[in-house]
Design a protein around this motif. Structure first.
Motif, mmCIF file in Angstrom:
data_model
loop_
_atom_site.group_PDB
_atom_site.id
_atom_site.type_symbol
_atom_site.label_atom_id
_atom_site.label_comp_id
_atom_site.label_asym_id
_atom_site.label_seq_id
_atom_site.Cartn_x
_atom_site.Cartn_y
_atom_site.Cartn_z
ATOM 1 N N UNK A 85 8.228 2.477 3.829
ATOM 2 C CA UNK A 85 7.901 2.466 2.406
ATOM 3 C C UNK A 85 8.264 1.128 1.772
ATOM 4 N N UNK A 86 9.393 0.553 2.156
ATOM 5 C CA UNK A 86 9.792 -0.752 1.616
ATOM 6 C C UNK A 86 8.872 -1.860 2.119
ATOM 7 N N UNK A 87 8.443 -1.763 3.362
ATOM 8 C CA UNK A 87 7.553 -2.794 3.910
ATOM 9 C C UNK A 87 6.207 -2.773 3.191
ATOM 10 N N UNK A 88 5.688 -1.583 2.901
ATOM 11 C CA UNK A 88 4.406 -1.480 2.204
ATOM 12 C C UNK A 88 4.513 -1.958 0.760
ATOM 13 N N UNK A 89 5.732 -2.076 0.240
ATOM 14 C CA UNK A 89 5.915 -2.598 -1.121
ATOM 15 C C UNK A 89 6.209 -4.092 -1.122
ATOM 16 N N UNK A 90 6.004 -4.768 -0.006
ATOM 17 C CA UNK A 90 6.090 -6.220 0.002
ATOM 18 C C UNK A 90 7.395 -6.797 0.472
ATOM 19 N N UNK A 91 8.308 -6.006 1.032
ATOM 20 C CA UNK A 91 9.586 -6.539 1.515
ATOM 21 C C UNK A 91 9.383 -7.209 2.868
ATOM 22 N N UNK A 92 9.958 -8.381 3.033
ATOM 23 C CA UNK A 92 9.929 -9.090 4.314
ATOM 24 C C UNK A 92 11.198 -8.757 5.091
ATOM 25 N N UNK A 93 11.081 -8.640 6.414
ATOM 26 C CA UNK A 93 12.187 -8.179 7.236
ATOM 27 C C UNK A 93 12.959 -9.373 7.790
ATOM 28 N N UNK A 94 14.268 -9.273 7.753
ATOM 29 C CA UNK A 94 15.143 -10.299 8.304
ATOM 30 C C UNK A 94 16.120 -9.699 9.303
ATOM 31 N N UNK A 95 16.656 -10.557 10.164
ATOM 32 C CA UNK A 95 17.605 -10.124 11.183
ATOM 33 C C UNK A 95 18.990 -10.704 10.946
ATOM 34 N N UNK A 96 19.747 -10.801 12.032
ATOM 35 C CA UNK A 96 21.110 -11.327 11.936
ATOM 36 C C UNK A 96 21.112 -12.799 11.533
ATOM 37 N N UNK A 97 20.115 -13.546 11.985
ATOM 38 C CA UNK A 97 20.058 -14.963 11.644
ATOM 39 C C UNK A 97 19.850 -15.161 10.150
#
Length: 978
Positions: free
Chosen positions: A587-599
């Protein structure tokens, strides 16, 4: 016959006219097709020619290239009907030939490469329209000719586990998976850290895109690996047990009013019982469950403590010690199901759901209680999913993705109602009004431009509907909705924050969490209901059957220290019941959130200027262990390179390129101060300094008994003639625990807010119209060094010119000549370190030479018998390595000596180079936020005061930074943020 004659005869025969040998009655005309195609005719072609030629053709020959050729004359007139019929027949033959494939390849394989798509092999509609009919015939033909598949499966299918659930649980025995593991494994580089399998960085190039998301959009991270410890008991008992673990000098404690009410999240650093400022356990965040009305302090309260997984063992052990919780409670395993094997034996196999920690042993203790204090400690690790949203659009993403749950107006009387807890909750009028106020406050988030405008640590409770029902058709980026009627309410929320009533949440209830997890509607059922919709693509309405999920939303402050970029990196944390991770994630991804990791998390802490856990906590056991693992990894990478391609750190003057020697740095600076103090009069050392130390100790107002004891021990030890700081530190340090392997750390990090604020003012250069509040004098330096002889200070560095600081870079003190050169030339980049001599290289070459000499004198046969090649019988019984060992003793070489690295023990770290080393960098990189190199690290308090006391007023805080593999120093500004 000669070759020349043969060649002349061949030319002669080639030039003869073709009518030689043909009969003269015109029969040769039947060998050629006299139509317009000018092709040789087959049998009966003369009849076809006569059908549309009313005048016969005449024959002739002309001499052209390659000999004589027939010359056909064009007829004077033709019959149109016959001519068209003949042409139609030719076109029919041509189309038949073209439609027939000339090879065994598929039709879509004949397309140009730029038009080929992998989906064309099974989807005809992806082919061009002119080829679809032919492709359909091909596929129909393949279906009819398709043989019956063999019963033996392919190797991949045969190796696939029958029950992936059991296989995934087996693969989590060493490294636990998060609920978003499968999603990350397809798109990220995975690493195994801290007992988890986590996404480190994306496989795509998104470094700048992630920074833009943190700055102007929204970045999403899964931090469910953080451990949650729950304390349950009376409020006064909890505060009494937790008081010795913290100190008010370092900031607000558990008993702070703003945190105790439950509407704010707190953050502090834990120490061992009454050991402040030494023996740090690590940083934590905590949340109190809001009180139910105006209850007394004896009310039963709940406290959640969130800690990094590397800090969990020591913190949990210390909490059990102070709360006197030694008795363990076996938690019944209600999550698993029993299923019989179909193979031999009637043994039962437990199949665990992949919810939370699917590898938990049901017989292991995850809860402890105390009969004396009445406190119960529970380990809720992986029982609660936690996501972090960073960026100014985090408010809009949350407001769009989460929709408040629908109230049950009618009481349901179903026997198997999965939402019984929500039905009972809606019966109370106060609960309904609280839910309405929470929904109203939550909707105001869209009218707030950034999470930084909300008070730090604000906690909002909410009960939401199923996020899978509200998924949009395509990915979109929401924007703030600034309505005129909500501006005043949003402004009031930014100033005062949310009330305590809005912080309540049913997520604190364990029964509700378990019910929400177990009664979740499956993805298969959701998809089936969508297929049955009368209007495809319309919104799915589940009514009262829709799941209700209690969540907890916590504001995370951004950059709060310093004067620039205040509020950068602020966001929200959302806590969910386990099992609902992927539903909210998508749901967050479909609202435009970009995913980040440990870096991205590491880069986020660097830009904020905050310590990264656990790398930037060198005085806690987890920080020491992390530094050792990093050193081992970097050393292995260094040894994998050929010796000729390695950086010679000895010649660069880098004593410790893979590890920051904090202990030796503080010891060296303490020894330097002691040497300078010995040159002064004994009267000043015995009287004035100790008197100033007592005055500073009283001025600090150390109310805790342990801290006051430390100050008195320090001053009393300094009164003695032969006392040293080494004995002082050893006196106040407790013995290490027997059941742990952690070592006693003889230094600490300065976390007293009053002293940090004073140091921050001393590091600022004077400017026109602004003066330092208090000038640094010798009377201020000596008491601080007496009270904190081995102390590190957290600093932030910003390079003045070009250059990018790296990890383990040296922070050095500039000479007066360097500052004068910089004052004269504003473009002066910095001095250079002269190259050092590598005296270890000669020993290594000498040892290699002796090894080659030994190898030439002693050869080993295939049977393992030593044979002497020099002809000396005494060498046959000699030890082959005796000569090398004797050489090692002569040249003083260590067995583990590596070319380019300093062996143990290290020389004086502070004065090894031409510029005195003040500290080391722990994080460093080029900052996209300010457009120059930035770094954070630690410096010695003694060395910092030594530098500030000798620097000019307009150059306070100017230092030099040098990377381990470079000889170039770079000027930088040192800042202590408050």
């Amino acid at each position: 016959m000669s070759k020349a004659k043969k060649k002349r005869n061949a030319i002669k025969m080639r030039n003869q006219p073709p009518n030689v040998g043909f009969p003269s009655n015109g029969q040769a005309d039947q060998e050629f097709h006299l139509g317009p195609s000018m092709l040789p005719a087959k049998e009966g072609c003369q009849k076809d020619v006569q059908t549309y030629f009313d005048q016969p053709t005449t024959k002739g020959y002309f001499k052209g290239r390659g000999g004589y050729h027939p010359h056909l004359q064009t007829p004077k007139f033709i019959t149109a009907t016959r001519f068209a019929q003949a042409r139609a027949e030719e076109m029919r033959v041509m189309l038949k030939t073209v439609s027939r494939k000339s090879s065994n390849s598929q039709l879509f394989h004949t397309l140009p490469r730029h038009m080929r798509r992998r989906a064309m092999g099974h989807d005809i509609k992806r082919l061009p329209r002119r080829l679809r009919e032919m492709a359909k015939k091909e596929m129909d033909k393949v279906v009819h000719q398709k043989k019956e598949q063999s019963k033996s499966k392919c190797r991949k299918a045969r190796r696939r586990h029958r029950n992936l659930q059991i296989e995934f649980n087996r693969r989590q025995l060493k490294n636990i998976w998060l609920e978003t593991h499968i999603w990350h494994a397809k798109r990220f580089h995975m690493v195994k850290k801290w007992g988890y399998c986590l996404g480190d960085r994306a496989t795509t190039k998104c470094y700048r895109a992630c920074f833009r998301a943190m700055t102007s959009e929204c970045l999403l991270q899964d931090i469910s690996y953080y451990c949650c410890l729950e304390l349950f008991g009376k409020e006064d008992e909890l505060l009494k047990a937790l008081a010795p673990l913290c100190n008010s000098d370092a900031g607000p404690t558990f008993a702070a009013t703003q945190y105790l009410s439950g509407k704010r999240q707190g953050a502090l650093i834990l120490y061992r019982k009454n050991k402040y400022p030494l023996q740090v356990l690590g940083p934590i965040t905590f949340i109190w469950k809001p009180r139910s009305g105006t209850a007394p302090s004896s009310e039963i309260r709940q406290l959640w403590i969130w800690a990094h997984p590397t800090l969990k063992p020591v913190i949990l052990a210390e909490l059990r010690d102070v709360c006197q919780c030694a008795k363990g409670i076996v938690v019944p395993d209600c999550v698993g199901k029993k299923r019989k094997r179909t193979d031999e034996g009637d043994s039962l196999v437990r199949v665990k759901k992949i919810l939370g920690d699917g590898t938990r042993d049901p017989l292991e203790h995850y809860s402890w209680d105390s009969a004396s204090t009445g406190i119960t400690i529970s380990d809720l690790t992986m029982e609660i999913v936690r996501y972090r949203l960073i960026g100014p659009l985090s408010n809009c993403v949350l407001a769009e993705a989460l929709k408040t749950a629908v109230l049950h107006k009618e009481i349901r009387t179903l026997k198997e109602d999965p939402h019984t807890w929500w039905t009972e909750y809606c019966k109370d009028v106060d609960n309904v009004s609280c839910h309405a106020r929470q929904a109203a406050v939550f909707q105001l988030l869209q009218a707030i431009g950034s999470p930084a405008e909300v008070p730090s640590g604000t906690v909002l409770g909410l009960t939401t509907g199923d996020p899978r029902v509200n998924l949009p058709k395509k990915r979109s980026i929401p924007r703030p909705d600034l309505k005129s009627e909500d501006k005043e309410k949003a402004r009031q929320l930014s100033l005062e924050g949310a009330s305590v009533e809005c912080a309540r949440s049913l997520l604190w209830n364990e029964v509700v969490r378990k019910s929400v997890t177990e009664n979740k509607i499956s993805e298969q059922e959701i998809n089936r209901l969508r297929r049955e919709l009368l209007v495809p693509g319309s919104k799915l309405e589940l009514g009262v059957s829709e799941s209700k999920i209690p969540v907890l939303i916590i504001q995370q402050p951004g950059r709060v220290a310093g004067d620039e970029r205040r509020g950068w990196g602020a966001g929200w944390d959302i806590c969910l019941p386990k099992g609902w991770g992927m539903a909210f994630w998508m749901s967050f991804i479909y609202r435009g959130a970009r995913i980040g990791g440990l870096k991205e998390g590491f880069h986020h802490s660097l830009c904020k200027g905050t310590p990264h856990i656990p790398n930037d906590f060198p005085d806690c056991p987890a920080g020491v262990q992390t530094a050792k693992e990093l050193e081992t990894r970097l050393l292995e990478k260094f040894n994998r390179r050929p010796p000729a391609k390695r950086t010679n750190y000895v010649k660069h003057g880098s004593v410790a390129p893979f590890l920051c020697p904090w202990k030796q740095l503080t010891h060296n600076w303490e020894a330097k101060y002691k040497t300078e103090a010995e040159g002064a009069s004994a009267k000043v050392l015995g009287g004035k300094i100790c008197e100033e130390g007592m005055r500073m100790s009283n001025h600090c107002k150390l109310q805790q008994a342990g801290t006051a004891t430390i100050g008195m021990d320090l001053t009393e030890t300094l009164d003695s003639k032969d006392a040293t700081s080494q004995s002082t530190i050893e006196k106040i340090q407790p013995a290490p625990a027997e059941d742990t392997d952690e070592q006693v750390i003889s230094f600490c990090v300065l976390r007293c807010r009053r002293l940090i604020k004073q140091l921050s003012y001393w590091c600022r250069p004077s400017q026109k119209g602004r003066k330092i509040q208090q000038e640094l004098t010798a009377g201020d330096v000596e008491p601080l060094i007496c009270l904190y002889p081995r102390t590190l200070v957290w600093v932030r560095l910003s390079l003045m010119k070009k250059g990018t600081p790296e990890m383990h870079a040296m922070i050095c003190i500039p000479l007066q000549e360097d500052l004068m050169h910089l004052r004269k030339d504003g473009q002066y980049s910095g001095p250079q370190e002269p190259k050092h001599s590598d005296h270890f290289k000669h020993n290594i070459l000498k040892l290699k030479k002796l090894k080659r000499k030994k190898k030439s004198k002693h050869t080993i046969s295939h049977e393992g018998v030593s044979v002497s090649t020099a002809g000396d019988p005494n060498h046959e019984d000699a030890d082959p390595g005796a000569l090398v060992e004797q050489t090692k003793e002569n040249i003083g070489e260590m067995p583990d000596l590596t070319l380019g690295l300093w062996p143990e023990p290290l020389p004086d770290v502070s004065s090894h180079c031409s510029r005195m080393v003040l500290g080391f960098v722990t994080q460093g990189d080029f900052s996209l936020a300010v457009g120059c190199g930035e770094a954070v690290g630690f410096v010695s308090l003694t060395g910092l005061l030594h530098m500030l006391a000798r620097q000019p007023i307009d150059r306070k805080g100017t230092i030099l930074v040098r990377n381990p593999a470079s000889l170039q120093y770079r000027f930088a500004e040192l800042t202590i943020d408050i």
